[in-house]
Write a protein that holds these residues in place. Structure first.
Motif, PDB file in Angstrom:
ATOM      1  N   GLU A  21       0.787  -1.268   0.086  1.00 43.05           N
ATOM      2  CA  GLU A  21      -0.055  -0.197  -0.115  1.00 43.05           C
ATOM      3  C   GLU A  21       0.878   1.213   0.033  1.00 43.05           C
ATOM      4  OE1 GLU A  21      -3.506   0.116  -0.010  1.00 43.05           O
ATOM      5  OE2 GLU A  21      -3.299  -2.120  -0.228  1.00 43.05           O
ATOM      6  N   PRO A  22       0.553   2.437  -0.774  1.00 41.68           N
ATOM      7  CA  PRO A  22       1.232   3.561  -0.606  1.00 41.68           C
ATOM      8  C   PRO A  22       1.825   3.761   0.618  1.00 41.68           C
ATOM      9  CG  PRO A  22      -0.689   3.862  -2.249  1.00 41.68           C
ATOM     10  CD  PRO A  22      -0.920   2.553  -1.258  1.00 41.68           C
ATOM     11  N   GLU A  23       0.690   4.053   1.620  1.00 37.44           N
ATOM     12  CA  GLU A  23       1.316   4.618   2.985  1.00 37.44           C
ATOM     13  C   GLU A  23       2.373   3.401   3.535  1.00 37.44           C
ATOM     14  OE1 GLU A  23      -0.945   5.241   7.605  1.00 37.44           O
ATOM     15  OE2 GLU A  23      -1.728   3.753   5.901  1.00 37.44           O
ATOM     16  N   ILE A  24       2.385   2.411   3.333  1.00 32.13           N
ATOM     17  CA  ILE A  24       3.635   1.167   3.881  1.00 32.13           C
ATOM     18  C   ILE A  24       4.758   1.784   2.913  1.00 32.13           C
ATOM     19  CG2 ILE A  24       3.988  -0.950   3.892  1.00 32.13           C
ATOM     20  CD1 ILE A  24       1.121  -1.445   4.505  1.00 32.13           C
ATOM     21  N   GLN A  25       4.627   1.762   1.722  1.00 36.11           N
ATOM     22  CA  GLN A  25       5.811   2.204   0.748  1.00 36.11           C
ATOM     23  C   GLN A  25       6.427   3.569   1.209  1.00 36.11           C
ATOM     24  OE1 GLN A  25       5.017   2.622  -3.446  1.00 36.11           O
ATOM     25  NE2 GLN A  25       3.517   0.872  -3.264  1.00 36.11           N
ATOM     26  N   GLU A  26       5.426   4.371   1.740  1.00 35.71           N
ATOM     27  CA  GLU A  26       6.128   5.807   2.209  1.00 35.71           C
ATOM     28  C   GLU A  26       7.022   5.481   3.517  1.00 35.71           C
ATOM     29  OE1 GLU A  26       6.762   8.251   0.327  1.00 35.71           O
ATOM     30  OE2 GLU A  26       5.965   7.218  -1.192  1.00 35.71           O
ATOM     31  N   TRP A  27       6.511   4.754   4.407  1.00 36.19           N
ATOM     32  CA  TRP A  27       6.922   4.362   5.572  1.00 36.19           C
ATOM     33  C   TRP A  27       8.342   3.602   5.377  1.00 36.19           C
ATOM     34  CZ3 TRP A  27       7.037  -0.423   8.399  1.00 36.19           C
ATOM     35  CH2 TRP A  27       7.651  -0.566   9.467  1.00 36.19           C
ATOM     36  N   MET A  49       2.451   1.218  12.226  1.00 32.06           N
ATOM     37  CA  MET A  49       2.970   0.982  11.005  1.00 32.06           C
ATOM     38  C   MET A  49       3.424  -0.374  10.554  1.00 32.06           C
ATOM     39  SD  MET A  49       2.196   3.394   8.887  1.00 32.06           S
ATOM     40  CE  MET A  49       3.090   2.795   7.601  1.00 32.06           C
TER      41      MET A  49
END
Length: 155
Positions: free
Chosen positions: A71-77, A136
């Motif tokens: 997911e984008p949020e996980i990628q960014e993290w 996260m």
């Protein structure tokens, strides 16, 4: 590479400048202005800094491409952790999960949260930046186990 402040302090010490000497005020002013010009014109190699920034950006983008399945949020993290601490934390988490023989059977939030706390307890000492990152970690583990279990076996 020294910051401007560090560079000036080092040069002042090397040259034995006393900025509180009233009689040498104008000479010290000229010398310190010279330090600033010297710092930007000779000491600070902008092309080298630009090359390092470009290489770092390439490295981060290469890592980001490896994370498309998340997911984008996980990628960014994950990218933030990599950029800030130079750690591909997803591999460490995956190794931890692989130690649990039943992890592929997990499918409830309770199970995902439970293993995320275990993972935090295990990796928290090695990676202190995970402090306050349990949510996260939970989201990553949930995404990883729900969508990547078949691919995980080949890691």
């Amino acid at each position: 590479m020294l910051s401007l402040e560090e560079y000036i302090a080092r040069r002042k010490q090397e040259d034995g400048i006393n900025e509180f000497d009233k009689e040498s005020r104008m000479e010290n002013l000229q010398t310190c202005v010279g330090y600033v010009f010297e710092y930007f014109n000779q000491y600070l190699d902008i092309t080298k800094m630009e090359e390092q920034t470009a290489l770092n950006n390439e490295r981060i983008e290469k890592y980001r491409k490896q994370l498309r399945q998340y997911e984008p949020e996980i990628q960014e993290w994950l990218v933030h952790v990599y950029a800030e601490y130079d750690k591909q934390i997803n591999h460490s988490i995956a190794r931890f999960l692989k130690k649990d023989e039943l992890f592929l059977l997990y499918n409830t939030d309770h199970e995902f949260r439970s293993i995320s706390y275990e993972c935090y307890a295990h990796l928290g000492k090695q990676y202190p930046f995970l402090k306050n990152q349990t949510e996260m970690l939970f989201l990553f583990i949930k995404c990883f186990l729900q969508g990547k279990s078949a691919e995980y076996c080949s890691i």
